[in-house]
Write a protein that holds these residues in place. Sequence first.
Motif, short mmCIF file in Angstrom:
data_model
loop_
_atom_site.label_atom_id
_atom_site.label_comp_id
_atom_site.label_asym_id
_atom_site.label_seq_id
_atom_site.Cartn_x
_atom_site.Cartn_y
_atom_site.Cartn_z
N ILE A 1 0.64 -1.23 0.11
CA ILE A 1 -0.06 -0.09 -0.09
C ILE A 1 1.06 1.54 -0.12
CG2 ILE A 1 -1.87 1.28 1.32
CD1 ILE A 1 -2.76 -1.23 2.47
N LEU A 2 0.76 1.96 -1.01
CA LEU A 2 1.32 3.55 -1.04
C LEU A 2 0.86 4.45 -0.04
CD1 LEU A 2 3.56 4.84 -2.49
CD2 LEU A 2 1.84 5.64 -4.21
N LYS A 3 1.89 4.72 0.79
CA LYS A 3 1.24 5.66 2.09
C LYS A 3 1.63 7.32 1.63
CE LYS A 3 1.90 1.92 5.31
NZ LYS A 3 2.02 0.82 4.44
N SER A 4 2.70 7.66 0.98
CA SER A 4 2.87 8.97 0.57
C SER A 4 3.31 9.14 -0.65
CB SER A 4 3.60 9.67 1.76
OG SER A 4 4.86 8.97 1.91
N TYR A 5 2.98 10.29 -1.40
CA TYR A 5 3.53 10.55 -2.83
C TYR A 5 2.96 11.89 -2.96
CZ TYR A 5 -1.63 9.64 -3.89
OH TYR A 5 -2.81 9.93 -3.73
N SER B 1 6.39 2.60 -12.23
CA SER B 1 7.54 3.65 -12.57
C SER B 1 6.65 5.13 -12.35
CB SER B 1 7.79 3.66 -14.30
OG SER B 1 8.60 2.60 -14.41
N ILE B 2 5.52 5.08 -12.50
CA ILE B 2 5.00 6.43 -11.84
C ILE B 2 4.89 6.61 -10.42
CG2 ILE B 2 2.82 7.63 -12.00
CD1 ILE B 2 1.95 6.31 -14.71
N GLU B 3 4.59 5.45 -9.79
CA GLU B 3 4.68 5.43 -8.25
C GLU B 3 6.25 5.86 -7.93
OE1 GLU B 3 4.98 2.18 -4.97
OE2 GLU B 3 3.06 2.01 -5.92
N THR C 1 10.32 11.52 -1.08
CA THR C 1 11.51 11.01 0.02
C THR C 1 12.83 11.23 -0.77
OG1 THR C 1 11.37 9.07 -1.29
CG2 THR C 1 9.70 9.28 0.70
N SER C 2 12.96 11.34 -1.89
CA SER C 2 14.32 11.75 -2.58
C SER C 2 15.01 10.51 -2.34
CB SER C 2 15.20 12.74 -2.09
OG SER C 2 14.54 14.01 -2.17
N SER C 3 14.46 9.34 -2.29
CA SER C 3 15.04 8.03 -2.41
C SER C 3 14.57 7.04 -3.38
CB SER C 3 14.93 7.38 -1.03
OG SER C 3 13.48 7.04 -0.69
N VAL C 4 15.50 6.27 -3.76
CA VAL C 4 14.99 5.27 -4.95
C VAL C 4 14.44 4.13 -4.40
CG1 VAL C 4 15.92 3.85 -6.95
CG2 VAL C 4 17.04 5.90 -6.31
N VAL C 5 13.41 3.50 -4.98
CA VAL C 5 12.56 2.29 -4.49
C VAL C 5 13.59 1.09 -5.07
CG1 VAL C 5 10.58 0.93 -5.13
CG2 VAL C 5 10.38 3.23 -5.17
N GLU C 6 13.80 0.19 -3.94
CA GLU C 6 14.59 -0.75 -4.27
C GLU C 6 14.19 -1.85 -5.29
OE1 GLU C 6 15.43 -2.88 -0.77
OE2 GLU C 6 16.49 -1.39 0.47
#
Length: 364
Positions: free
Chosen positions: A7-11, A137-139, A147-152
């Motif tokens: 579940i995506l919590k913040s964007y 990719s949009i997420e 977050t300025s972090s890359v999704v693993e």
Amino acid sequence: MKEQDFILKSYDATIKQGAVKWESPSNIALVKYWGKKEHQIPENPSISFTLSNCKTITKLTYTKKESRDFSFEVFFEGEKNEAFKPKIKTFFERIEEYVPFLKEYHFKIETSNTFPHSSGIASSASGMSALALCLMSIEEQLTNAVTSSVVEKSFFNKKASFLARLGSGSACRSIEGELVVWGGNKSTESSDLYGVKYEGEVHANFKDYQDTILLVDKGEKQVSSTVGHKLMFGHPFAQERFAQARNNLSELKEIFASGDLKAFIKIVESEALTLHAMMMTSMPYFILMKPNTLEIINKIWKFREETNSNVCFTLDAGANVHVLYPYNEKEAVLGFIEKELASFCQNEHYICDYIGLGANQIED
């Protein structure tokens, strides 16, 4: 992982627009998935070869909007296509909890296949996995803005597979390669929620494995896979079938390690015929094989007996035949196909493919 982990919590929903593009392959199951529970959960585990040439290419353009409803248009092979919209809407409804930005954007979906649609190649697998990867990719873009972090990558692939499964069960096996397992079992590391790259030992005999797809019938199937899966409820042989699939997966694990091609052939062909046996013994019952399907199977058996070849066949839920063989037999088997099998194909049409490594993002 559990459903809640996806579940995506913040964007950042202030991003106005963008576009992403992916290509995702089809796959061919060696141990078949037939029968499912609620929410696209499989009744039995399956394992598949990921293909290489047979793939769907999807570009997803997104534009910020005001209304709070699903908004999308679909173009297939360059032409607007309304027929795909109901299935995509159902897909969006299933995944909205995990992809909450869906109603905040209008989506233009432009998709095409490198193979004929409804040709018996799993276009729903490649199509839904390509769309799921675009959404991931949009997420990633919306998440990075917060977050300025890359999704693993491991999480990205698992969630893409998880989402794809909710569109088409077999689509969860198209994200990675060369071999992918889906469905919890004791033989391998796997999950009911998403496909997992097979990490067991694989003998050199199975490297660069070839798959030539003989297009016996390019028309729409008379019974959809969705309907076929439902007919496993109350099927008199269902529980035996599910146990058989688990046992076959366990045996394949040993076969992959040992490189025993003769044992591989027995499992793969038995799985194909069992799949169709389930269809023929459902209520209502149905037959998806055509006379030419049987002609091809008998020709393969005869050729194998006469030449000691390691060529074999498998089938999906349709009439077309996947001819599987090791790379070192490519020249001989293609000669056999051209000389003896092509005439049983519609317009003598067949597609040469081989094991691939999974989906790729395309820079547009």
